[in-house]
Design an enzyme around this catalytic site. Structure first.
Site, PDB file in Angstrom:
ATOM      1  N   SER A  80      -8.649 -13.332   1.967  1.00  0.00           N
ATOM      2  CA  SER A  80      -7.666 -12.714   2.856  1.00  0.00           C
ATOM      3  C   SER A  80      -7.969 -12.855   4.338  1.00  0.00           C
ATOM      4  CB  SER A  80      -7.493 -11.236   2.509  1.00  0.00           C
ATOM      5  OG  SER A  80      -6.788 -11.096   1.300  1.00  0.00           O
ATOM      6  N   SER A 100      -4.294 -11.857   2.918  1.00  0.00           N
ATOM      7  CA  SER A 100      -3.429 -10.758   3.306  1.00  0.00           C
ATOM      8  C   SER A 100      -3.536 -10.369   4.773  1.00  0.00           C
ATOM      9  CB  SER A 100      -3.755  -9.518   2.456  1.00  0.00           C
ATOM     10  OG  SER A 100      -5.062  -9.024   2.737  1.00  0.00           O
ATOM     11  N   LYS A 158      -5.846  -5.086  11.679  1.00  0.00           N
ATOM     12  CA  LYS A 158      -5.038  -5.097  10.472  1.00  0.00           C
ATOM     13  C   LYS A 158      -4.735  -3.657  10.078  1.00  0.00           C
ATOM     14  CE  LYS A 158      -5.329  -7.049   5.739  1.00  0.00           C
ATOM     15  NZ  LYS A 158      -6.224  -7.829   4.841  1.00  0.00           N
TER      16      LYS A 158
END
Length: 500
Positions: free
Chosen positions: A190, A166, A89
């Site tokens: 997330s 996210s 990420k």
């Protein structure tokens, strides 16, 4: 010619492949880490224009893969992750690290502690995954999966639907077999929410099991990184590499020794936090999951977790205070870069002047964080202590009262159609208790509402990561529902009874 044939063959096999199976095949010379990495890069090139899950691939990936080739050739790989392609990420420090923001597009911090551990284990860092910009902590009306640098990540099962956030790109990429595993981050939901929405496994570890050094923060009280994978065994093997003490992260200084847990459901006692009545399709999937658990020998009893309203009401103001403090500290700790933000206040100014950043939604959370009380404020300190204690009490006392091994709950309702004016539609999430408590939580595929995945979350007490993974692995064996996404462009009216 061999490489082209092998890459083509592998590309069709990656969805079902597990790390142990890949390592066994590389050990016999059936293919090499370079061929495996090349197969993933080819899939990214072919599929990511539809998904927008990848911000950038790492030009050093093939160099790392060739080094792994040599170790495999001599029969001396560094461990289970040697030669395995991993996505990060893009709030995890490694090369250019942006949090999806144009304000950080030239930011190049040192490798995060967890990235150094991955590389030391021989993993091939394939590149950076798109994310909900600033880990979805910028706007009260945000749309998950969107960043100013990466655009909108699609749910690979139905492309006009949302992947949740996210860790949106991390989950979508793993679901579409663009990497073997990915590393996401979670403050509240997330990892487990996008895992549920895209039909993969996602583990939010116990706070302190994985270092946060070098990860762009929201809250030191709740942030953690963790793995996303198509199979529980891959998540567990990745966690084994990620976990460990970091001198720069005090939360990691008290990790207990690892203990094995049997991968079985027999004689397990599980508490079902049903959260019924929000979505009929989700209720049906959870009912079927409970039947599978009971058939496999588990005892499932219904529970209700106390204090949820007070925890939820107190969490948000705490995060505002923590975000300002943590982000200002992060920006101060890293060398300046041309035009980059020096503080949260400076970042707000840069966004206001940027032609792209505020096109779909604003930065209300940034602005509220600027007005939040400092960490030394007694009201903040009392509130944080209170909600953390209540979240731990809700889980610990429920486990003890019913003599439970873990608590299970739906991870998500079916993904919603992406709609910028409407924003996100999180009608159901069970992530908050474990997130605020700092306890482990794993989402594993449980079923489908039409073509859209539903996940089952499994959470337990502090440091019980091996236990929730073992239960997840056993559930995966008796309920093997995960399927490769079809990249449908949208939903027909009858796909969910009525199109969402």
């Amino acid at each position: 010619m061999r490489r082209l044939r092998m890459v083509t063959t592998l590309a069709g096999e990656l969805d079902a492949a597990t790390i142990p199976r890949l390592q066994a095949r590389m050990a016999t010379g059936e293919f090499t880490p370079t061929e495996l990495t090349t197969a993933y890069l080819h899939r990214i090139q072919a599929l990511d224009p539809q998904l927008r899950a990848i911000l950038r691939t790492d030009p050093a990936a093939l160099t790392a893969a060739r080094a792994s080739d040599e170790r495999h050739k001599t029969g001396d790989p560094l461990g289970p992750l040697d030669g395995i392609p991993v996505l990060l990420k893009d709030n995890i420090g490694a090369g250019v690290t942006t949090a999806g923001s144009r304000a950080l597009r030239t930011h190049q911090p040192a490798d995060a502690f967890l990235v150094r551990k991955l590389k030391a284990a021989g993993a091939v860092v394939l590149g950076k995954a798109n994310l909900s910009e600033w880990a979805n902590f910028r706007s009260t009306a945000s749309t998950s999966g969107w960043s100013a640098l990466g655009g909108q990540t699609a749910n690979p099962h139905v492309l006009d639907h949302n992947p949740a956030g996210s860790s949106s790109g991390s989950a979508a990429a793993v679901a579409a077999a663009l990497a073997q595993v990915a590393i996401g981050t979670e403050t509240d939901g997330s990892i487990v929410c996008p895992a549920g929405a895209t039909g993969v496994v996602g583990l939010k570890p116990t706070l302190g099991l994985v270092s946060r050094t070098g990860v762009i923060p929201i809250s030191a009280e709740q942030d953690t990184a963790g793995p996303l994978a198509r199979h529980v065994v891959d998540a567990a093997l990745t966690l084994a590499v990620l976990r460990g003490q970091d001198p720069a992260d005090p939360a990691t200084h008290h990790i207990p020794p690892h203990t094995d847990e049997p991968v079985t459901l027999a004689n397990r006692r599980l508490g079902l936090w049903r959260l019924a009545g929000v979505d009929q399709a989700t209720d049906q999937v959870i009912t079927q999951a409970v039947e599978a658990l009971r058939t496999a020998g588990a005892t499932v009893v219904e529970v209700d977790l106390p204090h949820q309203r007070e925890i939820g009401d107190g969490e948000f103001p705490c995060l505002l205070t923590e975000f300002r403090h943590e982000l200002d500290r992060y920006l101060a700790a890293h060398p300046p870069f041309p035009g980059g933000p020096r503080t949260l206040a400076h970042l707000v100014e840069l966004n206001r002047a940027d032609p792209v950043e505020l096109t779909h939604f604003g930065q209300e959370l940034f602005e509220q964080a600027l007005a939040a009380p400092p960490r030394a404020d007694p009201g903040y300190r009392d509130r944080r202590a209170r909600i953390t204690a209540l979240a731990r009490e809700a889980i610990d006392q429920t486990l003890a009262a019913q003599q439970l091994d873990a608590i299970i709950a739906p991870s998500n309702a079916p993904a919603w159609r992406t709609d910028y004016p409407a924003g996100d539609d999180y009608r159901l999430s069970s992530a908050t208790p474990a997130a605020v408590a700092g306890y482990p939580n794993v989402s594993v595929p449980a079923g489908f509402a039409g073509p859209l995945p539903i996940g089952l979350s499994i959470f337990a007490g502090r440091w019980q990561d091996a236990r929730v993974l073992a239960i997840a692995a056993a559930f995966e064996q008796v309920n093997p529902v995960r399927r490769a996404p079809l990249l449908l462009p949208g939903l027909a009216v009858n796909d969910l009874g009525a199109a969402r």
